[in-house]
Enzyme design. Structure first.
Site, mmCIF file in Angstrom:
data_model
loop_
_atom_site.group_PDB
_atom_site.id
_atom_site.type_symbol
_atom_site.label_atom_id
_atom_site.label_comp_id
_atom_site.label_asym_id
_atom_site.label_seq_id
_atom_site.Cartn_x
_atom_site.Cartn_y
_atom_site.Cartn_z
ATOM 1 N N GLU A 174 1.504 -2.104 8.998
ATOM 2 C CA GLU A 174 2.686 -2.813 8.507
ATOM 3 C C GLU A 174 3.810 -2.577 9.502
ATOM 4 O O GLU A 174 3.701 -1.724 10.389
ATOM 5 C CB GLU A 174 3.055 -2.319 7.106
ATOM 6 C CG GLU A 174 2.073 -2.826 6.045
ATOM 7 C CD GLU A 174 2.464 -2.504 4.621
ATOM 8 O OE1 GLU A 174 3.610 -2.090 4.390
ATOM 9 O OE2 GLU A 174 1.606 -2.659 3.742
ATOM 10 N N ARG A 192 11.985 -3.788 8.953
ATOM 11 C CA ARG A 192 12.269 -4.769 7.901
ATOM 12 C C ARG A 192 13.703 -5.304 7.939
ATOM 13 O O ARG A 192 13.936 -6.482 7.740
ATOM 14 C CB ARG A 192 11.999 -4.060 6.576
ATOM 15 C CG ARG A 192 11.732 -4.939 5.445
ATOM 16 C CD ARG A 192 11.277 -4.131 4.254
ATOM 17 N NE ARG A 192 9.841 -3.958 4.210
ATOM 18 C CZ ARG A 192 9.200 -3.306 3.235
ATOM 19 N NH1 ARG A 192 9.881 -2.768 2.252
ATOM 20 N NH2 ARG A 192 7.894 -3.200 3.253
ATOM 21 N N HIS A 228 13.527 -7.458 1.508
ATOM 22 C CA HIS A 228 12.193 -7.732 2.046
ATOM 23 C C HIS A 228 12.221 -9.115 2.689
ATOM 24 O O HIS A 228 12.726 -10.071 2.097
ATOM 25 C CB HIS A 228 11.156 -7.678 0.919
ATOM 26 C CG HIS A 228 9.749 -7.551 1.409
ATOM 27 N ND1 HIS A 228 9.104 -8.571 2.064
ATOM 28 C CD2 HIS A 228 8.866 -6.527 1.358
ATOM 29 C CE1 HIS A 228 7.868 -8.169 2.386
ATOM 30 N NE2 HIS A 228 7.710 -6.925 1.971
ATOM 31 N N ARG A 278 14.087 1.799 4.983
ATOM 32 C CA ARG A 278 12.814 2.439 4.629
ATOM 33 C C ARG A 278 11.663 1.836 5.427
ATOM 34 O O ARG A 278 11.536 0.615 5.531
ATOM 35 C CB ARG A 278 12.554 2.270 3.130
ATOM 36 C CG ARG A 278 11.241 2.875 2.661
ATOM 37 C CD ARG A 278 11.133 2.820 1.150
ATOM 38 N NE ARG A 278 11.114 1.473 0.653
ATOM 39 C CZ ARG A 278 10.025 0.711 0.555
ATOM 40 N NH1 ARG A 278 8.846 1.170 0.940
ATOM 41 N NH2 ARG A 278 10.107 -0.503 0.067
ATOM 42 N N HIS A 282 14.805 -5.865 -2.378
ATOM 43 C CA HIS A 282 13.506 -5.240 -2.639
ATOM 44 C C HIS A 282 13.618 -3.772 -3.066
ATOM 45 O O HIS A 282 12.915 -3.344 -3.966
ATOM 46 C CB HIS A 282 12.660 -5.351 -1.370
ATOM 47 C CG HIS A 282 11.247 -4.901 -1.519
ATOM 48 N ND1 HIS A 282 10.391 -5.436 -2.454
ATOM 49 C CD2 HIS A 282 10.526 -3.966 -0.842
ATOM 50 C CE1 HIS A 282 9.198 -4.856 -2.339
ATOM 51 N NE2 HIS A 282 9.263 -3.953 -1.393
ATOM 52 N N GLY A 340 0.765 -1.221 0.000
ATOM 53 C CA GLY A 340 0.000 0.000 0.000
ATOM 54 C C GLY A 340 0.798 1.273 0.000
ATOM 55 O O GLY A 340 1.977 1.284 -0.340
HETATM 56 C C1 SIN Z 1 4.903 -4.869 0.871
HETATM 57 O O1 SIN Z 1 3.761 -4.903 0.436
HETATM 58 O O2 SIN Z 1 5.302 -5.546 1.817
HETATM 59 C C2 SIN Z 1 5.890 -3.968 0.214
HETATM 60 C C3 SIN Z 1 5.605 -2.598 0.603
HETATM 61 C C4 SIN Z 1 6.853 -1.802 0.560
HETATM 62 O O3 SIN Z 1 7.796 -2.149 -0.133
HETATM 63 O O4 SIN Z 1 6.920 -0.837 1.301
#
Ligand code: SIN
Length: 484
Positions: A110, A268, A221, A364, A328, A46
């Site tokens: 998230e 992350r 990721h 990030r 990622h 998102g």
């Molecule tokens: C995700 O949907 O996990 C990726 C979103 C992102 O890269 O910030």
């Protein structure tokens, strides 16, 4: 012909730049292959945004915390405070985000966000929906299959680019050039990026002495299905963990809590490293367990993941899916100021993943990349409209060159590079290995190679050199004494 604006790239940053440029301007948007081959199209989770004025400061604090306070604080303030307006503008223009039964916007959570503030569209197809919306909004010409091979930069003035179209080298001139070509995914063996994303423009910057910044800061990721044969690997969005999915080993043990108090919702870089470390210690395979969802709930909320994995033979949410971290996102890129103007230039802008405003710091925060593209493209357009810079083509004194774009032996070297980068410039790094890698990349560069591989190698070399120069572990740049 001289365009007012030349935009390189057709993802959120490029298309949103085009959207804000007044319709009476002559604008050309170029993309390397088709407009759909960009990272925006594949973004699942998102777009993060401050939910309201009261949330702006908390959102800033979350970005800084995830970025290990290595961020450009002004850029973070700009991102957070402009987020509400750019999202409102999108909605006013007709972009549809998912809503709750009462019609209010649906926000998900998230990792490392201290509240649910991530908007999504069509469940897990946020990027695709945003991309379709921006493509439909684009009133300017878009030309596909245009590979940029050089930037025409002289004395801080950009005259446009040299590109390969229909097997011919051409020059396109513009008063303002906006680079929005994305990151470096194809430099790594395992990545979630579109296969067109290979750091060519960053390589041109190395060649032209255009400053890059933070190139060692590469984001991995944590939850990617890497077992299919395609170069681009299948992402399992962080929103899954935000809504209850857990990471387990082959004994079903949820080990992330041993690494960080926020477990599944830790930043992350920490989650990726924890997975890597747990594999090393236990030799166990790692899985994403989504069994906290009911089937109907899952299919409705994450329809694309549901159907894609069904095709791969997984009955989600019942089957656990094997995962690995994969490359990622590049936090580093072309050094720009807070209005996206490239350092030491008058009319060259860079926006989105290709740029480095410093907004992300050393890691990030989830779902900040689409927002970055939206906010900083708007600022680039405002700045360029105020500048009213005009090039004088008679002053351009750069000779046109001939290029061999690719040669058959490039393929093998590209493969070697991808393996080398994954193994030695990945989640955990070692100073000696980085030095060895730098030497190997220089050797690759000394071969007879095509222009595109040459640029990719220059970018890889910039990543490794910056990794060598940064001798302390911070955020996504993690050094370990022993070789792995
Ligand atoms: C995700 O949907 O996990 C990726 C979103 C992102 O890269 O910030």
């Amino acid at each position: 012909m001289i365009y007012d604006y030349l935009i390189i790239g057709c993802g959120v940053a490029g298309l949103n730049t085009a959207r804000y440029i007044p319709k009476n301007k002559k604008v050309l948007v170029l993309c390397k292959k088709s407009p759909w081959q960009c990272n925006t199209f594949f973004a699942q989770g998102g777009i993060a945004t401050a939910k309201n004025k009261d949330d702006i400061n908390l959102y800033i604090a979350d970005i800084l915390e995830a970025g290990v306070h290595q961020n450009n604080t002004q850029a973070v303030e700009i991102l957070s405070s402009h987020s509400i307006k750019v999202i409102d503008d999108l909605i006013q223009d007709g972009m549809k985000f998912d809503t709750n039964p009462d019609g209010s916007l649906a926000f998900t959570n998230e990792a490392a966000h201290s509240k649910s503030r991530v908007l999504h569209a069509d469940g897990d197809a946020t990027g695709r929906n945003l991309h379709m919306f921006l493509l439909n909004e684009c009133k300017h010409d878009i030309i596909d299959n245009s590979i940029v091979v050089d930037i025409l930069l002289q004395d801080g003035i950009c005259y446009g680019v040299e590109l390969l179209q229909n097997k011919k080298i051409k020059r396109v001139f513009a008063h303002n050039t906006i680079l929005a070509s994305g990151g470096v995914g194809s430099i790594y063996k395992f990545h979630t990026n579109s296969t067109t994303i290979s750091g060519d423009i960053q390589g041109i910057c190395v060649e032209k002495n255009i400053k890059l910044k933070d190139m060692h800061l590469m984001q991995f990721h944590p939850t990617v299905y890497v077992e299919q044969q395609t170069a681009q690997k299948q992402l399992l969005t962080e929103a899954l963990r935000g809504e209850g999915a857990i990471v387990v080993d082959e004994n079903g043990y949820a080990f992330l809590k041993d690494y960080h108090k926020n477990a599944e919702l830790a930043p992350r870089d920490i989650v990726s490293r924890a997975i890597f470390d747990h594999i090393k210690k236990t030799k166990s395979k790692i899985y994403l367990d989504m069994s906290s969802f009911s089937k109907d709930e899952f299919e409705k909320r994450f329809p694309n993941i549901y159907h894609n994995f069904l095709k791969l033979g997984y009955k989600i949410p019942f089957d656990k899916v094997p995962i690995s971290p994969a490359f990622h996102y590049s936090m580093g890129g072309i050094k720009v100021d807070n209005n996206s103007l490239v350092a030491n230039t008058k009319n060259l802008f860079a926006v989105g993943e290709v740029a480095c405003t410093g907004v992300h710091g050393a890691n990030r925060l989830a779902s900040n990349s689409l927002l970055e593209g939206l906010v900083f493209s708007h600022l680039a357009v405002e700045k360029s409209l105020n500048n009213r810079f005009k090039i004088d083509i008679n002053k351009l004194n750069i000779k046109q060159k001939e290029y061999k774009l690719q040669i058959p032996s490039d393929k093998k070297i590209k493969e070697q590079l991808r393996n080398l980068m994954w193994k030695t410039v990945g989640i955990i790094r070692n100073a000696d290995e980085l030095k060895e890698t730098s030497i190997k990349i220089d050797q690759m560069l000394s071969n007879d190679i095509g222009r595109l591989l040459y640029l990719r190698l220059l970018t890889a070399s910039a990543i490794v050199k910056e990794a060598i120069n940064n001798t302390s572990s911070i955020g996504a740049h993690y050094l370990q004494k022993d070789k792995k």
